[in-house]
Design an enzyme around this catalytic site. Sequence first.
Site, PDB file in Angstrom:
ATOM      1  N   HIS A  30     -20.571 -53.048 -14.254  1.00 57.67           N
ATOM      2  CA  HIS A  30     -19.517 -54.069 -14.250  1.00 57.67           C
ATOM      3  C   HIS A  30     -18.609 -53.878 -13.041  1.00 57.67           C
ATOM      4  CE1 HIS A  30     -20.143 -55.819 -18.184  1.00 57.67           C
ATOM      5  NE2 HIS A  30     -19.945 -54.695 -18.847  1.00 57.67           N
TER       6      HIS A  30
ATOM      7  N   ASP B  27     -20.633 -58.877 -23.835  1.00 60.72           N
ATOM      8  CA  ASP B  27     -20.685 -59.423 -22.476  1.00 60.72           C
ATOM      9  C   ASP B  27     -21.475 -60.726 -22.471  1.00 60.72           C
ATOM     10  OD1 ASP B  27     -19.438 -57.101 -21.651  1.00 60.72           O
ATOM     11  OD2 ASP B  27     -21.312 -56.095 -21.135  1.00 60.72           O
TER      12      ASP B  27
ATOM     13  N   PRO C 148       2.690 -71.448 -29.676  1.00 61.96           N
ATOM     14  CA  PRO C 148       1.905 -70.398 -30.326  1.00 61.96           C
ATOM     15  C   PRO C 148       2.798 -69.324 -30.955  1.00 61.96           C
ATOM     16  CG  PRO C 148       1.364 -70.577 -27.975  1.00 61.96           C
ATOM     17  CD  PRO C 148       2.469 -71.513 -28.237  1.00 61.96           C
ATOM     18  N   PRO C 149       2.255 -68.540 -31.877  1.00 59.42           N
ATOM     19  CA  PRO C 149       3.048 -67.504 -32.537  1.00 59.42           C
ATOM     20  C   PRO C 149       3.613 -66.496 -31.534  1.00 59.42           C
ATOM     21  CG  PRO C 149       0.792 -67.568 -33.422  1.00 59.42           C
ATOM     22  CD  PRO C 149       0.873 -68.589 -32.362  1.00 59.42           C
ATOM     23  N   GLY C 150       4.788 -66.020 -31.802  1.00 58.27           N
ATOM     24  CA  GLY C 150       5.359 -64.938 -31.007  1.00 58.27           C
ATOM     25  C   GLY C 150       5.987 -65.375 -29.702  1.00 58.27           C
TER      26      GLY C 150
ATOM     27  N   GLY D 199       8.809 -66.989 -29.433  1.00 60.38           N
ATOM     28  CA  GLY D 199      10.270 -66.956 -29.493  1.00 60.38           C
ATOM     29  C   GLY D 199      10.891 -68.179 -30.150  1.00 60.38           C
TER      30      GLY D 199
ATOM     31  N   HIS E 290     -23.569 -48.553 -17.428  1.00 57.18           N
ATOM     32  CA  HIS E 290     -23.177 -49.900 -17.830  1.00 57.18           C
ATOM     33  C   HIS E 290     -21.792 -50.255 -17.259  1.00 57.18           C
ATOM     34  CE1 HIS E 290     -23.056 -53.240 -20.933  1.00 57.18           C
ATOM     35  NE2 HIS E 290     -21.772 -53.139 -20.617  1.00 57.18           N
ATOM     36  N   GLU E 291     -20.846 -49.362 -17.438  1.00 62.45           N
ATOM     37  CA  GLU E 291     -19.481 -49.653 -16.971  1.00 62.45           C
ATOM     38  C   GLU E 291     -19.412 -49.700 -15.448  1.00 62.45           C
ATOM     39  OE1 GLU E 291     -17.298 -50.821 -18.911  1.00 62.45           O
ATOM     40  OE2 GLU E 291     -18.440 -50.349 -20.717  1.00 62.45           O
TER      41      GLU E 291
HETATM   42  P1  ADP Z   1       7.830 -67.142 -33.144  1.00 63.04           P
HETATM   43  O1  ADP Z   1       8.877 -67.584 -34.112  1.00 63.04           O
HETATM   44  O2  ADP Z   1       7.613 -68.084 -32.015  1.00 63.04           O
HETATM   45  O3  ADP Z   1       6.544 -66.755 -33.772  1.00 63.04           O
HETATM   46  P2  ADP Z   1       9.685 -65.020 -32.786  1.00 63.04           P
HETATM   47  O4  ADP Z   1      10.878 -65.753 -32.349  1.00 63.04           O
HETATM   48  O5  ADP Z   1       9.641 -64.601 -34.206  1.00 63.04           O
HETATM   49  O6  ADP Z   1       8.367 -65.818 -32.427  1.00 63.04           O
HETATM   50  O7  ADP Z   1       9.508 -63.751 -31.838  1.00 63.04           O
HETATM   51  C1  ADP Z   1       9.322 -62.469 -32.332  1.00 63.04           C
HETATM   52  C2  ADP Z   1      10.015 -61.454 -31.450  1.00 63.04           C
HETATM   53  O8  ADP Z   1       9.415 -61.410 -30.162  1.00 63.04           O
HETATM   54  C3  ADP Z   1      11.461 -61.779 -31.199  1.00 63.04           C
HETATM   55  O9  ADP Z   1      12.260 -61.253 -32.190  1.00 63.04           O
HETATM   56  C4  ADP Z   1      11.722 -61.134 -29.849  1.00 63.04           C
HETATM   57  O10 ADP Z   1      11.989 -59.753 -29.990  1.00 63.04           O
HETATM   58  C5  ADP Z   1      10.405 -61.270 -29.151  1.00 63.04           C
HETATM   59  N1  ADP Z   1      10.373 -62.477 -28.307  1.00 63.04           N
HETATM   60  C6  ADP Z   1       9.533 -63.525 -28.460  1.00 63.04           C
HETATM   61  N2  ADP Z   1       9.765 -64.451 -27.515  1.00 63.04           N
HETATM   62  C7  ADP Z   1      10.769 -63.996 -26.752  1.00 63.04           C
HETATM   63  C8  ADP Z   1      11.458 -64.511 -25.608  1.00 63.04           C
HETATM   64  N3  ADP Z   1      11.144 -65.682 -25.077  1.00 63.04           N
HETATM   65  N4  ADP Z   1      12.453 -63.764 -25.086  1.00 63.04           N
HETATM   66  C9  ADP Z   1      12.777 -62.575 -25.603  1.00 63.04           C
HETATM   67  N5  ADP Z   1      12.165 -62.041 -26.676  1.00 63.04           N
HETATM   68  C10 ADP Z   1      11.162 -62.717 -27.252  1.00 63.04           C
HETATM   69 ZN    ZN Z   2     -20.155 -54.429 -20.903  1.00 58.22          ZN
END
Ligand code: ADP
Ligand code: ZN
Length: 621
Positions: free
Chosen positions: A437, A511, A213-215, A217, A433-434
């Site tokens: 929950h 909810d 997934p995105p983000g 690393g 409400h809160e």
């Molecule tokens: P992806 O290419 O999987 O979308 P990125 O490598 O671009 O993700 O990650 C974006 C930023 O998030 C990196 O520059 C880093 O700062 C942080 N990051 C993401 N995953 C890690 C990880 N496993 N360890 C340390 N930093 C991470």
């Molecule tokens: Zn609620």
Amino acid sequence: MKLSWKNLLLWSLPIIIITFFIWQGLFTPITDERNNIANSRMTYGRFLEYIDMGWVKKVDIYDNGHTAIIEAIGPELGNRIQKIRVELPANASELISKLKKNNVDLDAHPIKNTAAIWSLLGNLLFPLILIVGLIFLFRRSNNNTGGPGQAMSFGKSKALFQMEAKTGIVFDDVAGIDEAKEEFEEIVTFLKKPEYFTNVGAKIPKGVLLVGPPGTGKTLLAKAIAGEADVPFFSISGSEFVEMFVGVGASRVRDLFKKAKENAPCIIFIDEIDAVGRQRGTGIGGGNDEREQTLNQLLTEMDGFEGNTGIIVIAATNRADILDSALLRPGRFDRQVMVNIPDFKGRLSILEVHARNKKINKNVSLKIIARRTPGFSGADLANLLNEAAILAARKRKESITLKEIDNAIDRIIAGMEGTPLLDSKSKRLIAYHEIGHAIVGTLLKDHENVQKVTLIPRGQARGLTWFTPSEDQSLISRAQIKAKIMGALGGRAAEEIVFGNAEITTGASNDLQQVTSMARQMVTRFGMSNIGPLSLENEDSNPFLGRGMANTNEYSDEIAIKIDEQIFTIIKECHKKTLEIIKNNRVIIDKLVDVLIEKETIDGNEFRSIISQYTIIPNKT
Ligand code: ADP
Ligand code: ZN
Ligand code: MG
């Protein structure tokens, strides 16, 4: 700067305008001189009469004999000597003899010749400056990767792939994805000591596919390989291949590999490879010749270099299932490495990496942050610490405290903080409400603990109840899902009991969505209903269609009716139990609402200590 027609137009416009003004400014004085000196004009015939009358004192001829500025005196000129402009006919031979006869001072001005040269130059200069300006621009925009002389070559991938001689990233910067890291440590050895492998006849892999997934690393990991092996890093994004001109993508691939071969050993990183590498000819959405050409070129290039040239192609995608199978064949991206959303341990070590260069208060435990952030990717965690640092700086604090970190987590999950409502009926309703929950969650043994309840709005929500996620999110029992359903129904149930059926609000819609989805999954995916242990639907079965469209259910209509019945039964039963909990604890709820309205936020421990004055809280496992 990327080279495109749009950019070109954008930049050339001011140049055209500027050059035009320079041109105007430089060359108008010459014509002006003649215009200003003799504002009044005279016809040629009248001029000849003036000569005959002896009223003309001096004649200056300009413009190759086309114009004359005369100095004359006469009754029409108020008996003063004045300068007058006369347009001369093409063949004015009689004029010269007439002037001689009348002894008029005659002078032909060479300025008319320089003026002609100047105006010729002026006409040339304008386009010249334009061309020079444009060439300059082309050069500049190509400077990233290309040298001089490559201007205007559209098909070349100049500026469309990045090259980093040194990424400066090492494996220590990557945390929490240990399996992927191990796999890649071997690749570093391929690059550094290929002879280890070639000596025993092993073929070095050409391509590695990073899936996750995105983000998580992926880019970071690819850069870390280049950094560790101390080789250059070429990167391009799949979406950049897909250009408006057919054939450009393919030629870009060619260029990229050419450049890489010149710089071997090195890493080629192709981000978002699914943009070009999607299964060919699936029909849905129509074919895309350009994309296919690019993909074919990529395949050809990968086949073209021998395994031991020292180039390793790393590609990243968040879905391997839609990639063309030709890409995954041996000799291409035959190694796949999964990079997943980190677990608790992973989150903790990622937080440790990003805390290295931040001043974090000694009282802050990174463990607590890691526990509060299940589902966060590495990028989310990096962002979280940075947001917290910004908040701390805004408050001129020495170091980042738990307060800023909590605030940053809430912000990432639920959005920006708003201003709380003034005391009013709707504020009371939101409070009930809160608390609904929160109290249902607290009194159910299988529900997660309340972390805090707040009336401070955030994002879309006008009040929020936060629960501390349990440690192990991978296995969830039936009792836990039911408890979650009841907790989610707690808000609406409190509205019903306290304000009556006519007063319930739309505030529960989110909810109810969650409740229905959880109940549906219990029946169709987890085999947790009377229908039995069957998997009737799976998540995301067709990646090419939206979820709603891809309803290719494999069960009969009778089963469909049964599914609906079971969902209904589960929710009905949970709703009944939730209403009971609210009814039986009305006194505590009223008390908690008063506290919440006064304080706007109650944290988990305080919440539980108030409840424990009235009733017993079950021990959570
Ligand atoms: P992806 O290419 O999987 O979308 P990125 O490598 O671009 O993700 O990650 C974006 C930023 O998030 C990196 O520059 C880093 O700062 C942080 N990051 C993401 N995953 C890690 C990880 N496993 N360890 C340390 N930093 C991470
Ligand atoms: Zn609620
Ligand atoms: Mg990336």
